[in-house]
Design a protein around this motif. Structure first.
Motif, short mmCIF file in Angstrom:
data_model
loop_
_atom_site.label_atom_id
_atom_site.label_comp_id
_atom_site.label_asym_id
_atom_site.label_seq_id
_atom_site.Cartn_x
_atom_site.Cartn_y
_atom_site.Cartn_z
N ASN A 195 0.83 -1.21 0.00
CA ASN A 195 0.00 0.00 0.00
C ASN A 195 0.86 1.26 0.00
O ASN A 195 0.93 2.00 0.99
N VAL A 196 1.55 1.51 -1.10
CA VAL A 196 2.34 2.73 -1.22
C VAL A 196 1.41 3.93 -1.04
O VAL A 196 0.31 3.95 -1.57
N GLY A 197 1.85 4.91 -0.29
CA GLY A 197 0.99 6.05 -0.01
C GLY A 197 0.17 5.87 1.24
O GLY A 197 -0.70 6.69 1.53
N ARG A 198 0.45 4.80 2.02
CA ARG A 198 -0.26 4.57 3.28
C ARG A 198 0.74 4.39 4.44
O ARG A 198 0.61 3.46 5.22
N PRO A 199 1.75 5.23 4.57
CA PRO A 199 2.69 5.07 5.69
C PRO A 199 2.01 5.36 7.02
O PRO A 199 1.27 6.33 7.15
N HIS A 200 2.24 4.51 7.99
CA HIS A 200 1.65 4.68 9.31
C HIS A 200 2.73 5.07 10.30
O HIS A 200 2.78 6.21 10.76
N THR A 201 3.61 4.13 10.65
CA THR A 201 4.70 4.37 11.59
C THR A 201 6.02 4.17 10.87
O THR A 201 6.17 3.22 10.10
N LEU A 202 6.98 5.05 11.14
CA LEU A 202 8.28 5.00 10.47
C LEU A 202 9.37 5.26 11.50
O LEU A 202 9.30 6.24 12.24
N GLU A 203 10.35 4.37 11.59
CA GLU A 203 11.44 4.53 12.56
C GLU A 203 12.79 4.31 11.88
O GLU A 203 12.93 3.44 11.01
N VAL A 204 13.78 5.12 12.28
CA VAL A 204 15.16 4.92 11.86
C VAL A 204 15.92 4.32 13.03
O VAL A 204 15.97 4.91 14.11
N LEU A 205 16.51 3.15 12.84
CA LEU A 205 17.26 2.50 13.90
C LEU A 205 18.68 3.07 13.98
O LEU A 205 19.12 3.80 13.10
N ASP A 206 19.38 2.74 15.05
CA ASP A 206 20.70 3.31 15.29
C ASP A 206 21.70 2.95 14.20
O ASP A 206 22.66 3.69 13.96
N ASP A 207 21.51 1.81 13.52
CA ASP A 207 22.43 1.42 12.47
C ASP A 207 22.00 1.92 11.09
O ASP A 207 22.61 1.55 10.08
N GLY A 208 20.96 2.76 11.05
CA GLY A 208 20.50 3.33 9.79
C GLY A 208 19.39 2.56 9.11
O GLY A 208 18.88 2.99 8.06
N THR A 209 18.99 1.42 9.66
CA THR A 209 17.88 0.65 9.10
C THR A 209 16.58 1.43 9.22
O THR A 209 16.30 2.03 10.27
N LEU A 210 15.78 1.42 8.16
CA LEU A 210 14.44 2.03 8.20
C LEU A 210 13.41 0.92 8.39
O LEU A 210 13.47 -0.11 7.71
N VAL A 211 12.47 1.15 9.30
CA VAL A 211 11.37 0.22 9.53
C VAL A 211 10.08 0.99 9.32
O VAL A 211 9.87 2.06 9.91
N LEU A 212 9.22 0.45 8.48
CA LEU A 212 8.00 1.15 8.08
C LEU A 212 6.80 0.24 8.21
O LEU A 212 6.84 -0.93 7.82
N VAL A 213 5.71 0.78 8.75
CA VAL A 213 4.41 0.11 8.71
C VAL A 213 3.54 0.82 7.69
O VAL A 213 3.33 2.03 7.77
N LEU A 214 3.06 0.05 6.70
CA LEU A 214 2.04 0.56 5.80
C LEU A 214 0.69 0.12 6.36
O LEU A 214 0.48 -1.06 6.66
N THR A 215 -0.23 1.07 6.49
CA THR A 215 -1.51 0.76 7.09
C THR A 215 -2.52 0.32 6.03
O THR A 215 -2.18 0.12 4.86
N ALA A 216 -3.76 0.16 6.45
CA ALA A 216 -4.79 -0.39 5.58
C ALA A 216 -5.21 0.60 4.48
O ALA A 216 -5.04 1.81 4.60
N ARG A 217 -5.77 0.02 3.42
CA ARG A 217 -6.28 0.82 2.32
C ARG A 217 -7.58 0.20 1.81
O ARG A 217 -7.67 -1.01 1.63
N LYS A 218 -8.58 1.05 1.58
CA LYS A 218 -9.82 0.62 0.93
C LYS A 218 -9.96 1.41 -0.37
O LYS A 218 -9.71 2.62 -0.40
N PHE A 219 -10.35 0.71 -1.45
CA PHE A 219 -10.45 1.41 -2.72
C PHE A 219 -11.68 0.97 -3.50
O PHE A 219 -12.21 -0.13 -3.30
N ASP A 220 -12.11 1.84 -4.39
CA ASP A 220 -13.26 1.57 -5.25
C ASP A 220 -12.76 0.76 -6.45
O ASP A 220 -12.05 1.28 -7.31
#
Length: 402
Positions: free
Chosen positions: A184-209
């Motif tokens: 679900n690109v365009g649905r970022p919920h939580t985003l964290e940068v870890l100490d070693d530079g790793t990115l962790v991302l939660v994409l949340t729900a999407r409903k579409f027509d």
């Protein structure tokens, strides 16, 4: 009731610079709480937009300048060296809630990243994305670098952005990362940068027509989940459990794990109808835990969950905000040695908590054992944990504020 000293005669104009005690009737949603000091507190709302207190939460005021009242407030981050406050904002409805999942809502546009240098009294726009900003995360290795999650169903505009000059004032720039996660690109919920530079991302729900027929219900896609971008990598890795692909919510990086390998992810039940994918479950909500950065997951709580907060002073304890079953507490996130992660923590419902929909739990850094709970529909509530018993006790006599 409103204290006599704060009452106004009928027909009297009330100034938004005045402060008031809580009335106990706060049918509103709070997404974030932040302490600038023991007395200065800022709260981010959706419909009420904002409130702040300068007396530790006894009274609250709308006396805030520079924020567009058409936009709601979602999350807040503080710069680790300058103390500048960054507020993620957007139009219409929060991306964290069910009402914000539809493409028709996410595409309404309007949103920016604002900042304050005086504890939230005065604000300026740092960068206007033209779309809701759900979350930000400053790189712990480079305080000039910030990542931002931006809502928009069009992948040309929605996704993860990065700036490498957040202190540049009017010259600040953000650009959409070339690497965007599958799903679900365009649905970022939580985003964290870890100490070693790793990115962790939660994409949340999407409903579409899916068929342009207004009589047909929108479909919830199977593109939610947890994604990881390792340092130097050119592609995101989907590290989700199969039960996370419909509606993942808050991500919590365990603050007491020095390796940052232990994560907790809140998951809700999908809203039917859903996009059916073999092997994906839409009805296995709860709290999921990993101790190897998403290599494997354990479901440690089985009710719909919005978030988990780990007590930074007592990391064996956690407070879980469920979606419809109130507040829950655990004292055994770790085993008896106080270090090893417990694969089967026990959660107990806080029966004295008076509301079914807490959103997040925040720890008052100035009052040991005091927790503040932001809610969906009841404003802010306050409780205490017993320092002797290490158990959480909620007292309706002290719940207050907003």
């Amino acid at each position: 009731s409103v204290p006599v000293s704060q009452r106004h005669a009928p027909g009297t104009t009330i100034s938004d610079t005045e402060s008031f005690n809580n009335t106990g009737m706060n049918n509103t949603t709070v997404w974030w709480i932040h302490w600038n000091s023991a007395t200065s507190i800022y709260a981010a709302f959706d419909d009420l937009k904002w409130e702040r207190s300068i007396d530790g939460g006894d009274t609250w005021t709308f006396d805030v300048n520079g924020l567009d009242q058409k936009l709601e407030n979602f999350s807040l981050e503080v710069h680790p060296t300058t103390g500048r406050m960054y507020l993620s904002r957007g139009r219409a409805v929060a991306p964290f809630d069910f009402s914000g999942l539809s493409d028709s809502v996410a595409n309404l546009g309007g949103g920016n990243l604002s900042y304050s240098d005086d504890g939230g009294a005065n604000w300026n726009v740092l960068y206007d994305f033209g779309n809701p900003v759900s979350w930000t995360s400053i790189d712990p290795n480079d305080p000039q670098t910030m990542y931002a999650g931006v809502f928009d169903p069009d992948p040309k505009f929605g996704g993860v952005y990065v700036s490498h000059n957040i202190d540049a004032g009017a010259g600040v720039t953000f650009s959409l990362l070339e690497a965007q996660p599958p799903g679900n690109v365009g649905r970022p919920h939580t985003l964290e940068v870890l100490d070693d530079g790793t990115l962790v991302l939660v994409l949340t729900a999407r409903k579409f027509d899916h068929d342009s027929n207004p009589a047909t219900p929108e479909i919830q896609t199977a593109g939610s989940g947890v994604f990881r971008l390792d340092p130097g990598a050119s592609e995101w890795v989907d590290v989700s459990n199969a039960n996370m692909h419909y509606w993942s919510k808050d991500l919590t990086i365990d603050p007491a794990d020095p390796t940052q390998n232990t994560w907790y992810v809140a998951v809700a039940t999908a809203v039917q109808p859903v996009e059916a994918v073999a092997g994906y479950a839409s009805n296995q909500p709860g709290l999921y835990m990993t101790t190897d950065r998403g290599g494997s997951w354990t479901r440690v709580f089985t009710k719909e969950t919005d978030s988990l907060a780990v007590d930074p002073s007592h990391p064996t304890e956690g407070y879980l905000a469920s979606n419809t079953d109130g507040l829950w507490y655990t004292s055994d996130l770790r085993l008896a040695d106080g270090v090893t992660i417990n694969p089967n923590p026990t959660f107990t419902q806080v029966t004295s908590f008076p509301h079914q929909r807490p959103n997040r739990v925040f720890f008052n850094p100035y009052v040991p054992g005091e927790v503040w709970i932001s809610s969906n529909g009841a404003g802010i509530l306050v409780g205490n944990s017993s320092a002797a018993l290490r158990e959480f006790h909620f007292s309706s006599s002290i719940y207050s504020v907003t």
